[in-house]
Design a protein around this motif. Sequence first.
Motif, mmCIF file in Angstrom:
data_model
loop_
_atom_site.group_PDB
_atom_site.id
_atom_site.type_symbol
_atom_site.label_atom_id
_atom_site.label_comp_id
_atom_site.label_asym_id
_atom_site.label_seq_id
_atom_site.Cartn_x
_atom_site.Cartn_y
_atom_site.Cartn_z
ATOM 1 N N ILE A 75 0.844 -1.202 0.000
ATOM 2 C CA ILE A 75 0.000 0.000 0.000
ATOM 3 C C ILE A 75 0.876 1.247 0.000
ATOM 4 C CG2 ILE A 75 -1.795 1.282 1.224
ATOM 5 C CD1 ILE A 75 -2.704 -1.271 2.488
ATOM 6 N N SER A 77 0.322 3.265 -3.482
ATOM 7 C CA SER A 77 -0.686 4.322 -3.414
ATOM 8 C C SER A 77 -0.200 5.673 -3.925
ATOM 9 C CB SER A 77 -1.206 4.457 -1.986
ATOM 10 O OG SER A 77 -1.804 3.267 -1.597
ATOM 11 N N SER A 107 -1.927 7.584 -7.063
ATOM 12 C CA SER A 107 -2.639 8.854 -6.902
ATOM 13 C C SER A 107 -2.011 9.928 -7.780
ATOM 14 C CB SER A 107 -2.650 9.279 -5.432
ATOM 15 O OG SER A 107 -1.434 9.868 -5.083
ATOM 16 N N THR A 145 -4.963 -4.642 0.912
ATOM 17 C CA THR A 145 -4.728 -3.914 -0.334
ATOM 18 C C THR A 145 -6.027 -3.391 -0.940
ATOM 19 O OG1 THR A 145 -4.712 -5.977 -1.582
ATOM 20 C CG2 THR A 145 -2.577 -5.064 -0.955
ATOM 21 N N ILE A 181 -6.277 0.282 -1.288
ATOM 22 C CA ILE A 181 -5.554 1.095 -2.267
ATOM 23 C C ILE A 181 -6.496 1.894 -3.175
ATOM 24 C CG2 ILE A 181 -3.957 1.009 -4.228
ATOM 25 C CD1 ILE A 181 -2.461 -1.216 -2.823
ATOM 26 N N LEU A 186 -8.257 4.647 -1.127
ATOM 27 C CA LEU A 186 -7.454 5.786 -0.681
ATOM 28 C C LEU A 186 -6.935 6.629 -1.836
ATOM 29 C CD1 LEU A 186 -5.425 4.074 2.171
ATOM 30 C CD2 LEU A 186 -7.068 5.922 2.435
ATOM 31 N N THR A 187 -6.639 5.989 -2.985
ATOM 32 C CA THR A 187 -6.007 6.746 -4.057
ATOM 33 C C THR A 187 -6.995 7.288 -5.073
ATOM 34 O OG1 THR A 187 -5.670 4.723 -5.293
ATOM 35 C CG2 THR A 187 -3.866 5.453 -3.908
#
Lengths: 151, 502
Positions: free
Chosen positions: B128, B132, B136, B313, B316, B319-320
């Motif tokens: 991660i 990430s 992003s 995971t 991921i 969050l991104t």
Amino acid sequence: MINWRSQDGVSGLLFLAVAVYVAVASLLDLEIGRLDQMGPGFFPLALSVILASIGILVLLNAKPDEDNQAPVNWRAVTLIGAAPIVFGLTVRSLGLVPALLISVAMATTSSKTIKLSNAGIIIIGVTLFCVAVFKFGIRVPYPLFNPRLLS
Amino acid sequence: MELLNDLMLGLSVAVSMKSLMLCLLGVTLGTLVGILPGLGPAATIAMLLPITLGLEPLHALIMLAGIYYGAQYGGSITAILVNLPGEPSSAVTAIDGYQMARNGRAGAALCIAAVGSFVAGTIATVVIAVASPALSQFALRFGAPEYFSLTLLGIIMVVVLAQGSALKGMGMAVIGLMLGLVGTDVFTAQTRFTYGINEFRSGIDFIAATIGVFGLAEILRNLEVDDGGTRRTYAISSLLPTRPEMKRSIGPILRGTGIGSILGVLPGGGAFLSSFASYAIEKKLSKYPEEFGHGAIEGVAGPESANNAGAQTSFIPMLTLGIPSNAVMALMIGAMIVQGIQPGPRVIATQPELFWGLIASMWIGNIILVILNLPLVSVWVRMLKIPYSVLFPGVLAICCIGTFSANGLEIELYILAVAGLAGYLFMRIGCPPAPFLLGFVLGPMVEEHFRRAMLISQGDATVFFTRPISAALMMLALVLAASMCAPALLSWRKKVFANAED
């Protein structure tokens, strides 16, 4: 021939009903607009067209249910479904503690396996636990008992 | 070096007293719901959302995340000792884990499961942290058309890869999208489908609807089989695996971690699919395929590592990209929105403490879980004896008071009741609730991206296919949607999920 009472049959009909309802409501109340200038009704209408097509596909591919599900426990459905409503009606007028007592009592009566003596313990235990966590733990701003009720 | 600095920043916020306490609370609750059948992480996270409203966003996410990966650990205890998957993702662990317990090797199975989960959790945390920021950075270049295509792809993947009928899943996603539109239209400020109810102007409340569909509906489902019995468990003798057992587990643990890390990123993949894929692969690679089904340690080590890696995971994409890959991630997105954080590729840049703190806490949480699970396992075994009839009145009470305490509005309790009954209806007719939740969370965003894309392109719908990234995402979505009808994939899906129901 489609079995309308099978899982697929009910699902397809449900999708179609929702689609028709949203489409009619969007057409009646909302401005649709054009692709380059969409109104608030454009997206709901587009979704309802997609949902209707899915509903028809589900009905066309409908298969008989593969396994028998356990029968619906109607007693539980009625009591558990009504419990939040009763909680909502009583939480301000009576207070947190009575609302909890009543809704937990409704829950315990929805299972046939809970004996009366155990039910009392569960009702009081759960209520105490919730009061401890929510009133003294995260301090919700609602009174335990409606003060007007006590005076 | 930057990565190291970022991780140090994360650790510095994750080891604060409050973060540690909430991490401990989260993973303990997670283990508990993993152990107790009939109470899943999605329902628990939904029920606890109102409690986290008073916390800082970082602390709230640390706790909620802990529930999710903690449940992966707890699920293995129930699977091994009573042959019941406390968690769907532990279903394959039950096959060989329970046989090991019958052979008197319950302790070894539990130990390997916990160690495998820990190794997987540690490696997945690094994955991660590395993947990430890169993802992003890439996503920051996305415009409205790319976002629309990406969201569409996400929804279709969840529907295709998740359990249940894909067609009905698609329908549920659309219904979710529709429900997400209730409220004020952001472009024209006109209200839609509010029926004059003031509270609906800002949309149907996320907390009430999800607690209903997951928490309340689950109670009704469990009460269909209304027995007050307790479960029989196998005794645990020694926790230590033998030397050959350890040796045979190393390969499956590492392979399971790899499989889980990759499948976890895919929407709809997550913990569940990972454990099945790992089991199938270990069975193929093993030198002792005949032992599978009769207590092969590989059948515990691989899937348990895979489901924990996959659980981690799956953070991921959330969050991104701000795209949830399963119901729990949709709840995490909802929690972020409720906390006033706009999920998406900017989170890492604008909220570095939140992002790196959450990652660091996952690793700390995994350490806590090993301690909780191995020396304290006998405490958890006692929890297995709690009958459901004692549990569900408490669950109902927390559903009610939690929903009410979020905003103090009675109407949300009525939404809760309706959502609970609707969720139960969905279960009865075989319509999966996860795509519905996904659509509901993403609904406003999908519409906004679509309308913005159309405004920019002046109504030219080909914009989704002329911009390269968007075109690639769209093609992928279309191929996936088309492949739903392909006989090969259909039979593969059937095979994978047929195992699940055993």
